[in-house]
Enzyme design. Structure first.
Site, short mmCIF file in Angstrom:
data_model
loop_
_atom_site.label_atom_id
_atom_site.label_comp_id
_atom_site.label_asym_id
_atom_site.label_seq_id
_atom_site.Cartn_x
_atom_site.Cartn_y
_atom_site.Cartn_z
N ASP A 83 72.64 61.61 -14.08
CA ASP A 83 72.74 62.45 -12.94
C ASP A 83 73.33 61.55 -11.61
O ASP A 83 72.76 60.86 -11.27
CB ASP A 83 71.51 63.55 -12.26
CG ASP A 83 71.95 63.73 -10.27
OD1 ASP A 83 72.84 63.81 -10.35
OD2 ASP A 83 71.18 64.26 -10.61
N HIS A 107 74.53 65.30 -8.08
CA HIS A 107 73.77 66.26 -7.26
C HIS A 107 74.27 65.86 -5.40
O HIS A 107 74.88 66.66 -5.02
CB HIS A 107 72.49 66.76 -7.82
CG HIS A 107 71.48 65.86 -7.40
ND1 HIS A 107 71.06 64.71 -7.49
CD2 HIS A 107 71.08 66.16 -5.95
CE1 HIS A 107 69.61 64.71 -7.21
NE2 HIS A 107 69.87 65.37 -6.33
N SER A 147 67.13 61.13 -3.75
CA SER A 147 67.73 61.18 -4.25
C SER A 147 69.04 59.85 -4.15
O SER A 147 69.75 60.05 -3.59
CB SER A 147 68.33 62.85 -4.54
OG SER A 147 68.23 63.59 -4.94
N1 ARG Z 1 65.94 68.49 -8.08
C1 ARG Z 1 67.02 67.53 -7.57
C2 ARG Z 1 66.32 67.46 -6.09
O1 ARG Z 1 66.00 67.82 -5.09
C3 ARG Z 1 68.34 67.54 -7.90
C4 ARG Z 1 69.01 68.30 -9.08
C5 ARG Z 1 70.21 68.81 -9.08
N2 ARG Z 1 70.22 68.99 -10.05
C6 ARG Z 1 70.32 71.08 -10.56
N3 ARG Z 1 70.76 70.71 -11.81
N4 ARG Z 1 70.35 71.56 -9.89
O2 ARG Z 1 66.82 65.52 -5.54
#
Ligand code: ARG
Length: 714
Positions: A220, A84, A649
Site C-alpha cells: 500500500d 490508497h 494513513s
Molecule cells: N483501511 C485503510 C484506512 O482507512 C484503507 C485501506 C484501503 N484499502 C482497501 N482495500 N480499501 O486507512
C-alpha cells in the site's frame, strides 16, 4: 485511602496512559514522553524531533491532500504515502487506454511525472498554546453562543497575527472538548506530481476482503514529488517549477524489524473520541452506525453493477467506491467490537463514579448536572442520529442529491442577471459544468438515487423526513424509481447538453420548477436544519461535555493526558509487536508477513487477489536482491502497537534513529473500538515493510533511479 486509590483506578480505566497509547503533541515530547521513549530505544533528542529554530524530523512529515499523511524521502522532494492515499489522483490520471490504476506507472524521468488536477501537501511550521489567551475572553455566565462568538473573534486575531501576510495557513483548534486551544502554522504546496505507483493488484492486494484485517500482504504505497518555484516557495503548477529542496528528509533503513524494536509514527490522525460518554457509544451502536452501514452497502451494490460492466465507469467511480467501502467495513467493525467488549457499560461505570465525585459539596454546583445532561441529550437525539446517517449516506453516494443544489445556485444567479453580468458569470459556470459532468454516468446515478431515496424515506422512522421527499413518497407510493425516471426525463440537470440549452435560454421559472433542483434543495435544507429545541440541546451538550472532561481531569490531577485526534500532527511511540499466532499467517512469529503468504493468497483473475505474473516469477526465483530479510524471506507487512487512526494513513514508521522502516496503512478489525477506547492487548498498526516498497520500486518496476535518489542506510 483505599477508596481514593479505587477512585483513581476508575478514571485510569477511562484514559489509561501507557507507552503504546497516546497521540502526543510534538511540543510536549520533551516534558511528557522523551525519557520513556529513550528507555524504549529512541536515540534522538527531543530537539531533533521537533524544533522551531532548527531543522528537525517534523520537517519531513506532511499532511497529504487534507486527509492522509506522507513523508519526504529525498533531497529532491520525493514524497512517499499509501496507495490508497494516492488512489484518487492515480484514478484521475488513468484512462481505459493508459490505466495506471490497473497496470501501475513509473515516470522514467522528472519530465514524465504527472500532475493531477488538484493535490497539495502541507508542511508543519510550528505550534503554540493559546489556551490562556482564548479562555480569558470567556466566563461561566456566557451562553454557549456568546462563548463561541468570543472565542471565534480571538481565533481570527491569532490567525491574522501569525500568517505572515498570507504566507502561512494558521489554524487554531480546540482540544480536550474546549478546555485548551493551540494554534498551528502550516505552509501548503500545490504543485505535487505522481512519480510512481505499483499496480492496484499490489497496492490494494486483498481488496475489501483483507481491508482492516491481519494477516495482511498489501503493497500500500505510491510516490509523488513536491515542486516549488526556483526560490523554493509554493507555486501553482508550471513547467518552470523545480523539485522542492526540503529542510529535512528521511533516511531509509534496510535493517528490517524484530519483535520489540522501538517504533514511532508521526502523522495526522483524523478523529478519535476517547472521552465519548456511554450514551454516545450506545447511540452509535444502535442508531447511527447501523444506518451508516446499511446505506453505504446499498450505494456500493448499486455502483458496482455499473462499474463491473464498463472500464471508464469503473475508473471514474473507483475512488468514491473505495472510500465508501472503507468506512462501511470500519463502522460494522466498530459495532461488533463495541458490542463484544461492552464498551458502553465500561464507560457508564466510570461515569457513575464521576457522578459521585461531581455531586460532592464543592463540586456539585459546577459538575452536578453533567452526567444527567449528557444522558438526556443522547436519549433525545437517537432517532435524529439514525435519520441523519441515512441522509448523509444518500448525500455521500448520490451525486444528484447535492449537485443540482450547488449548480442551481449558479444558474439562479445567471438567470437573474442582466446580459453583461451573465457574460461575467458564464466562464465559471461552464467550468463547473465541465468539471462535474465529465465523469457522471447517468444509469448508475439513477439507480443509486432511487435506492437511497427509498431507504431514507422508509427507514428514518421516528424522525420527520425532508418535506419534499415525504411528498414524493406519498405521491408515488414510495416508488422512488418511478419518480427518478420521470425527473430525469424532464430535469435540466441530467446532462451537460441540457444545461447548455438552459444557458442559451435561461428561465427562473423553469429552474424553480425543476424536480431535481427541488429535491436537492430539500435534502440540503434538511441536512442543515436545526430546530430551536435542537439548538438548545446541542448547546447544553457541548457545555456538559466540556465540563465532563474538565471535571475528570480535575479529579485526576496527576495523570498524563493526550488530546483526542483532530487532524493535527501527533507522535505515537511503541514497539514492533505480534498478535497471538494466527494459523492463516505463514510467518514464524505473528508480527510480520512474507511473500510466501502473499503468493498463497493469489487467485488468478480475481478482483482482489490477483497478482502480476512478473511478481510471481520473481518470487519463484527468489529474486529479492538486497531487500530480503537476513533469514532469506521477502517481508511484506508488519505490526506495531502504535496508537493511530484514519488520517495517519501514509505515516512514516521510524526506528530509534529516525530512519524509515515502514509506512503505516491500516488498523485491525478486532480493535475497531479503538477510536473511543484504546485496547492495549488488541490494538495494532499494520505497516508496509519499507524493504518490500524498495523491492517493488527497484526490482519489480525497474525504477532503480528512484531508489538511488534516497539515502539508504544499512
Ligand atoms: N483501511 C485503510 C484506512 O482507512 C484503507 C485501506 C484501503 N484499502 C482497501 N482495500 N480499501 O486507512
Amino acid at each position: 485511602m483505599k477508596k481514593l486509590v479505587l477512585f483513581v483506578t476508575m478514571f485510569i480505566m477511562v484514559l489509561p496512559v501507557r507507552a503504546d497509547e497516546g497521540m502526543w503533541f510534538l511540543m510536549f515530547i520533551e516534558r511528557l514522553n522523551h525519557r520513556d521513549m529513550q528507555k524504549m530505544g529512541l536515540q534522538l533528542t527531543a530537539e531533533e524531533i521537533y524544533s522551531i529554530n532548527n531543522h528537525s524530523l517534523k520537517d519531513a512529515i506532511v499532511q497529504f491532500d487534507g486527509g492522509c499523511t506522507a513523508e519526504i524521502v529525498s533531497k529532491d522532494g520525493l514524497v512517499l504515502t499509501n496507495h490508497h492515499c494516492g488512489y484518487d489522483a492515480i484514478a484521475e490520471l488513468s484512462t481505459p487506454e493508459a490505466n495506471y490504476l490497473k497496470n501501475g506507472f513509473w515516470a522514467a524521468s522528472r519530465k514524465d511525472e504527472l500532475k493531477p488536477k488538484s493535490l497539495y501537501v502541507r508542511f508543519f511550521v510550528r505550534m503554540d498554546d493559546v489556551s490562556k489567551r482564548i479562555l480569558s475572553k470567556v466566563n461561566d455566565k456566557m451562553t454557549e453562543a456568546e462563548r463561541e462568538k468570543a472565542i471565534n473573534e480571538e481565533i481570527a486575531l491569532i490567525e491574522k497575527e501569525n500568517n505572515e501576510g498570507g504566507k502561512y495557513t494558521v489554524s487554531v483548534r480546540s482540544f480536550f472538548q474546549g478546555n485548551e486551544y493551540y494554534y498551528f502554522v502550516y505552509q501548503d504546496y500545490t504543485d505535487v506530481r505522481l512519480v510512481g505507483t505499483p499496480p492496484e493488484s499490489i497496492g490494494k492486494f486483498g481488496g475489501d476482503t483483507d481491508n482492516w484485517e491481519w494477516p495482511r500482504h498489501t503493497g500500500d504505497f505510491s510516490m509523488f514529488r513536491v515542486y516549488a518555484d526556483k526560490d523554493g516557495n509554493p507555486a501553482e503548477y508550471s513547467p518552470e517549477n523545480v523539485p522542492l529542496k526540503p529542510k529535512h528528509y528521511l533516511p531509509v533503513s534496510l535493517n528490517g524489524v524484530q519483535e520489540n524494536d522501538f517504533a514511532m509514527i508521526l502523522g495526522y490522525p483524523g478523529r478519535t473520541n476517547r472521552w465519548m460518554p456511554s450514551g454516545g457509544i450506545e447511540q452509535n451502536v444502535k442508531y447511527a452506525y447501523p444506518a451508516w452501514v446499511e446505506s453505504s452497502k446499498l450505494g456500493m451494490d448499486k455502483m458496482k453493477v455499473h462499474m463491473d460492466k464498463n472500464d471508464k465507469v469503473r475508473l471514474d467511480y473507483a475512488s468514491q467506491y473505495a472510500g465508501v467501502a472503507n468506512y462501511w467495513k470500519n463502522r460494522q467493525g466498530m459495532i461488533d467490537a463495541l458490542t463484544k467488549h461492552k464498551t458502553a457499560a465500561t464507560k457508564a461505570k466510570a461515569e457513575a463514579e464521576f457522578n459521585k465525585w461531581a455531586n460532592k459539596p464543592g463540586n456539585k454546583e459546577k459538575y452536578g448536572n453533567v452526567i444527567a445532561t449528557l444522558n438526556n441529550y443522547y436519549s433525545k437525539t437517537n432517532e435524529k442520529a439514525r435519520h441523519d446517517n441515512y441522509l448523509v449516506g444518500l448525500l455521500r453516494t448520490s451525486a444528484f442529491a447535492a449537485l443540482p443544489y450547488s449548480m442551481g445556485r449558479g444558474l439562479d444567479a445567471y438567470a437573474s442577471a442582466d446580459d453583461a453580468a451573465r457574460q461575467q458569470i458564464l466562464p465559471q459556470l461552464q467550468a463547473a459544468i465541465d468539471e462535474y459532468y465529465g465523469n457522471l454516468y447517468e444509469p448508475l446515478e439513477k439507480d443509486v438515487l432511487a435506492a437511497q431515496l427509498k431507504l431514507y424515506a422508509t427507514k428514518s422512522t421516528g424522525y420527520k423526513i425532508a418535506p419534499y421527499v415525504a411528498k414524493i413518497g406519498a405521491e408515488y407510493n414510495n416508488d422512488f424509481k418511478a419518480f427518478v425516471d420521470k425527473a430525469f426525463e424532464t430535469s435540466i440537470f441530467t446532462t451537460k447538453e441540457r444545461l447548455g440549452e438552459f444557458i442559451l435560454h435561461p428561465s427562473l421559472e423553469v429552474l424553480k420548477a425543476d424536480p431535481l433542483y427541488l429535491l436537492s434543495n430539500d435534502l440540503i435544507a434538511q441536512y442543515r436544519a436545526k430546530s430551536d429545541e435542537q439548538a438548545e440541546l446541542d448547546a447544553e451538550f457541548s457545555r456538559a461535555f466540556r465540563l465532563l472532561v474538565q471535571g475528570m481531569r480535575e479529579a485526576n490531577p496527576d495523570a498524563k493526558y493526550y488530546p483526542d485526534a483532530n487532524s493535527t500532527l501527533r507522535l505515537t511511540y511503541g514497539k514492533v509487536r505480534s498478535l497471538p499466532k494466527d494459523k492463516r499467517n505463514d510467518a514464524k512469529v505473528n508480527y510480520y508477513t512474507t511473500m510466501k503468504g502473499e503468493v498463497a493468497k493469489y487467485k488468478p483473475n480475481d478482483e482482489e487477489f490477483d497478482l502480476p505474473k512478473k511478481l510471481l516469477e520473481m518470487y519463484e526465483k527468489k529474486d529479492f536482491g538486497r531487500y530480503a530479510d537476513k533469514d532469506g524471506y521477502m517481508p511484506v507487512n508488519f505490526l506495531t502497537d502504535n496508537d493511530i487512526t484514519g488520517g495517519n494513513s501514509g505515516s512514516p514508521v521510524l526506528n530509534g534513529k529516525g530512519e524509515l522502516i515502514g509506512i503505516a496503512f491500516d488498523g485491525n478489525i478486532e480493535a475497531m473500538a479503538g477510536d473511543v477506547i484504546f485496547d492495549k492487548d488488541l490494538q495494532r498498526t499494520i505497516n508496509v515493510d519499507i524493504r518490500y516498497v524498495l523491492w517493488i520500486i527497484d526490482k519489480f518496476s525497474g525504477a532503480k533511479h528512484i531508489v538511488d535518489e534516497m539515502t539508504i542506510v544499512k
